[in-house]
Design a protein around this motif. Sequence first.
Motif, PDB file in Angstrom:
ATOM      1  N   MET A 123       0.457 -12.820  -2.272  1.00  0.00           N
ATOM      2  CA  MET A 123      -0.208 -12.035  -1.230  1.00  0.00           C
ATOM      3  C   MET A 123       0.764 -11.091  -0.534  1.00  0.00           C
ATOM      4  SD  MET A 123      -3.005 -14.567   0.591  1.00  0.00           S
ATOM      5  CE  MET A 123      -1.841 -15.903   0.904  1.00  0.00           C
ATOM      6  N   THR A 124       1.961 -11.582  -0.224  1.00  0.00           N
ATOM      7  CA  THR A 124       2.938 -10.740   0.468  1.00  0.00           C
ATOM      8  C   THR A 124       3.439  -9.625  -0.429  1.00  0.00           C
ATOM      9  OG1 THR A 124       3.620 -12.700   1.728  1.00  0.00           O
ATOM     10  CG2 THR A 124       5.067 -10.786   1.790  1.00  0.00           C
ATOM     11  N   ALA A 125       3.731  -9.938  -1.685  1.00  0.00           N
ATOM     12  CA  ALA A 125       4.167  -8.903  -2.620  1.00  0.00           C
ATOM     13  C   ALA A 125       3.088  -7.848  -2.821  1.00  0.00           C
ATOM     14  CB  ALA A 125       4.542  -9.540  -3.960  1.00  0.00           C
ATOM     15  N   SER A 126       1.831  -8.253  -2.857  1.00  0.00           N
ATOM     16  CA  SER A 126       0.729  -7.293  -2.992  1.00  0.00           C
ATOM     17  C   SER A 126       0.677  -6.353  -1.797  1.00  0.00           C
ATOM     18  CB  SER A 126      -0.596  -8.035  -3.150  1.00  0.00           C
ATOM     19  OG  SER A 126      -0.626  -8.783  -4.345  1.00  0.00           O
ATOM     20  N   SER A 127       0.898  -6.877  -0.607  1.00  0.00           N
ATOM     21  CA  SER A 127       0.878  -6.031   0.591  1.00  0.00           C
ATOM     22  C   SER A 127       1.990  -4.985   0.537  1.00  0.00           C
ATOM     23  CB  SER A 127       1.035  -6.897   1.844  1.00  0.00           C
ATOM     24  OG  SER A 127      -0.033  -7.815   1.967  1.00  0.00           O
ATOM     25  N   PHE A 128       3.191  -5.406   0.171  1.00  0.00           N
ATOM     26  CA  PHE A 128       4.302  -4.457   0.090  1.00  0.00           C
ATOM     27  C   PHE A 128       4.102  -3.440  -1.038  1.00  0.00           C
ATOM     28  CE2 PHE A 128       7.076  -7.972   2.059  1.00  0.00           C
ATOM     29  CZ  PHE A 128       6.822  -7.491   3.330  1.00  0.00           C
ATOM     30  N   LEU A 129       3.531  -3.877  -2.167  1.00  0.00           N
ATOM     31  CA  LEU A 129       3.245  -2.945  -3.255  1.00  0.00           C
ATOM     32  C   LEU A 129       2.209  -1.910  -2.828  1.00  0.00           C
ATOM     33  CD1 LEU A 129       3.120  -5.374  -6.306  1.00  0.00           C
ATOM     34  CD2 LEU A 129       4.759  -3.528  -5.974  1.00  0.00           C
ATOM     35  N   MET A 130       1.222  -2.335  -2.049  1.00  0.00           N
ATOM     36  CA  MET A 130       0.213  -1.398  -1.586  1.00  0.00           C
ATOM     37  C   MET A 130       0.802  -0.401  -0.603  1.00  0.00           C
ATOM     38  SD  MET A 130      -3.635  -2.296  -0.258  1.00  0.00           S
ATOM     39  CE  MET A 130      -3.897  -3.229  -1.767  1.00  0.00           C
ATOM     40  N   ALA A 133       2.695   2.105  -2.795  1.00  0.00           N
ATOM     41  CA  ALA A 133       1.776   3.003  -3.491  1.00  0.00           C
ATOM     42  C   ALA A 133       1.154   4.006  -2.526  1.00  0.00           C
ATOM     43  CB  ALA A 133       0.684   2.185  -4.182  1.00  0.00           C
ATOM     44  N   SER A 134       0.784   3.572  -1.330  1.00  0.00           N
ATOM     45  CA  SER A 134       0.202   4.477  -0.347  1.00  0.00           C
ATOM     46  C   SER A 134       1.217   5.491   0.152  1.00  0.00           C
ATOM     47  CB  SER A 134      -0.360   3.675   0.832  1.00  0.00           C
ATOM     48  OG  SER A 134      -1.402   2.828   0.414  1.00  0.00           O
ATOM     49  N   LEU A 135       2.463   5.048   0.309  1.00  0.00           N
ATOM     50  CA  LEU A 135       3.507   5.975   0.746  1.00  0.00           C
ATOM     51  C   LEU A 135       3.735   7.065  -0.298  1.00  0.00           C
ATOM     52  CD1 LEU A 135       5.643   6.692   2.859  1.00  0.00           C
ATOM     53  CD2 LEU A 135       7.235   5.169   1.665  1.00  0.00           C
ATOM     54  N   GLU A 136       3.762   6.682  -1.574  1.00  0.00           N
ATOM     55  CA  GLU A 136       3.913   7.679  -2.630  1.00  0.00           C
ATOM     56  C   GLU A 136       2.722   8.631  -2.665  1.00  0.00           C
ATOM     57  OE1 GLU A 136       3.934   7.748  -7.492  1.00  0.00           O
ATOM     58  OE2 GLU A 136       5.130   6.202  -6.466  1.00  0.00           O
ATOM     59  N   ARG A 137       1.525   8.090  -2.490  1.00  0.00           N
ATOM     60  CA  ARG A 137       0.338   8.938  -2.464  1.00  0.00           C
ATOM     61  C   ARG A 137       0.364   9.888  -1.268  1.00  0.00           C
ATOM     62  NH1 ARG A 137      -4.565   8.482  -5.080  1.00  0.00           N
ATOM     63  NH2 ARG A 137      -5.670  10.444  -4.759  1.00  0.00           N
ATOM     64  N   ILE A 214       5.149 -10.860  11.674  1.00  0.00           N
ATOM     65  CA  ILE A 214       5.157  -9.427  11.984  1.00  0.00           C
ATOM     66  C   ILE A 214       5.461  -8.601  10.736  1.00  0.00           C
ATOM     67  CG2 ILE A 214       6.352  -7.632  13.311  1.00  0.00           C
ATOM     68  CD1 ILE A 214       6.765  -9.711  15.523  1.00  0.00           C
ATOM     69  N   VAL A 215       6.443  -9.035   9.951  1.00  0.00           N
ATOM     70  CA  VAL A 215       6.897  -8.236   8.808  1.00  0.00           C
ATOM     71  C   VAL A 215       5.916  -8.291   7.649  1.00  0.00           C
ATOM     72  CG1 VAL A 215       8.704  -8.048   7.045  1.00  0.00           C
ATOM     73  CG2 VAL A 215       9.328  -8.388   9.442  1.00  0.00           C
ATOM     74  N   THR A 216       5.346  -9.447   7.382  1.00  0.00           N
ATOM     75  CA  THR A 216       4.508  -9.603   6.192  1.00  0.00           C
ATOM     76  C   THR A 216       3.021  -9.353   6.421  1.00  0.00           C
ATOM     77  OG1 THR A 216       4.209 -11.992   6.566  1.00  0.00           O
ATOM     78  CG2 THR A 216       6.127 -11.292   5.281  1.00  0.00           C
ATOM     79  N   ILE A 217       2.577  -9.353   7.675  1.00  0.00           N
ATOM     80  CA  ILE A 217       1.138  -9.192   7.936  1.00  0.00           C
ATOM     81  C   ILE A 217       0.858  -7.979   8.826  1.00  0.00           C
ATOM     82  CG2 ILE A 217      -0.914 -10.265   8.918  1.00  0.00           C
ATOM     83  CD1 ILE A 217       0.229 -12.967   8.179  1.00  0.00           C
ATOM     84  N   SER A 223       0.592  -0.116   9.004  1.00  0.00           N
ATOM     85  CA  SER A 223       1.177   0.982   8.232  1.00  0.00           C
ATOM     86  C   SER A 223       0.180   1.549   7.229  1.00  0.00           C
ATOM     87  CB  SER A 223       2.437   0.498   7.502  1.00  0.00           C
ATOM     88  OG  SER A 223       3.419   0.066   8.414  1.00  0.00           O
ATOM     89  N   LEU A 224      -0.513   0.669   6.525  1.00  0.00           N
ATOM     90  CA  LEU A 224      -1.513   1.127   5.563  1.00  0.00           C
ATOM     91  C   LEU A 224      -2.657   1.842   6.261  1.00  0.00           C
ATOM     92  CD1 LEU A 224      -1.641  -1.886   3.101  1.00  0.00           C
ATOM     93  CD2 LEU A 224      -0.948   0.441   2.567  1.00  0.00           C
ATOM     94  N   ALA A 225      -3.069   1.326   7.406  1.00  0.00           N
ATOM     95  CA  ALA A 225      -4.140   1.993   8.139  1.00  0.00           C
ATOM     96  C   ALA A 225      -3.733   3.404   8.536  1.00  0.00           C
ATOM     97  CB  ALA A 225      -4.510   1.175   9.373  1.00  0.00           C
ATOM     98  N   PHE A 226      -2.527   3.560   9.063  1.00  0.00           N
ATOM     99  CA  PHE A 226      -2.065   4.882   9.494  1.00  0.00           C
ATOM    100  C   PHE A 226      -1.887   5.831   8.313  1.00  0.00           C
ATOM    101  CE2 PHE A 226       1.569   7.748  10.103  1.00  0.00           C
ATOM    102  CZ  PHE A 226       1.100   8.514  11.157  1.00  0.00           C
TER     103      PHE A 226
END
Length: 428
Positions: A123-130, A133-137, A214-217, A223-226
């Motif tokens: 779950m944590t790795a998926s969050s960081f990968l997302m 990916a969003s930052l690159e997009r 704080i870091v993982t959730i 960040s993804l929302a913004f």
Amino acid sequence: MDYESTSFDQSIATNDTDQECAYSEPVYVKERFWMVAIFGTAVCIINILENTFLSFMLFKKKSYRSSHMLYLALLAFFDVWMALAYIPLMSLNLFVDYYKSVVLLRAWFAYMLPMITVSHIAMTASSFLMVAASLERYVITCHPTKNRWLSRNRMWIAAFAIFLGTTCKFSQLYEMEIEYLPQCMGTMREYQLNLSALARYEIYGYWRVHFRTIVTILIPFFSLAFINIRIVLVLSKNEFKFLHSTKLSDAKRKSAVRNATRTMVFIVFTYLLSNVLNVIIIIWEYIDMDMLTQQFETFYMFAVDVVSLSTIIFGALRLPIYVICQANLRKEFFAQLKTMLSLNSYTGFLSSSTKNMTIEDMDIDRRTPDISGDGERQYPLLLSLGTVLIVESDQKKDSSATCTVIRKNSLHRMNGGFSDMSEKVQIV
């Protein structure tokens, strides 16, 4: 007197043991059993099938592995692991309470610690990968000329995201300890789960409760929302500079913008919807834990189940989102699915579907233009170098199995081409 005293002490000890081993059934077991164990398991099976197929499709092509599709492939891979962990962790746990099975209880405690650690790492790795990916997009959308570094180092960024997720959650394996109660052997209280000495250590508590939460959730969520809201706003104003720099037609450009916007909206919506309740619970725990666990005990219990279940549900929705929003993926997925589900009855030399194909059918694609204009069939260079094409004959009335062979005949050259020299060859 001594006998009476001994008898009295044994009675007290027996009563204490009975109280210690007394099992109180959790509330709403039946409702949670149908929601988590039955419905959740069914969703997990769908999730596993879809994301296994998605991982296979995205990992097998080098062009996908070297593009932004790498993030989607890794997300699908970790979705499989989360679904696989959900069944033994959540579903079986409700089976234990519903059927009051000591055998299932022992099995659950046997694998619970490593399984829950793997689940949280995924779950944590998926969050960081997302986030990556969003930052690159975001960079591609708003600053397309500055995307070169992210594209070149995409594999290292993905590896760092996985490493960061593993680093944050691998210690969870050592934060709990299972205590065996011999006086309760054969009952539902045979094992007891407690915090380990490491988890009770004050300095480590800051890492476990505050920093890791704080870091993982919280940081990935906001960040993804913004980032994704910013992307949607830019796309809605037709400021997609990368598409404007290409020579696509206006219709294709608008279609690409619409598809990109729709894909991003769906991805953001599913992620935020699956995590918003978790964020609310975490903030509530920091504000007033007693009120949440006492006054709103029923809400808290179902909320935890819904958070876990929503992660699996929205993981299963990712493949349909890609199919709906991405035309190229949709065509490739359907073609691969058709190949997997179809039964190929061809038994000849070729593995392709050339059954009932004639030389004339193949000539449509393989014949070169008629330069001489005399109607002579001319074949490309591959045939002149000695390429042999073998296909099954479509003459079903012929009792003998035959095949048609096209071969080079150097004695019959006409205007630089080759005449249609074919012969029937008996198959041995």
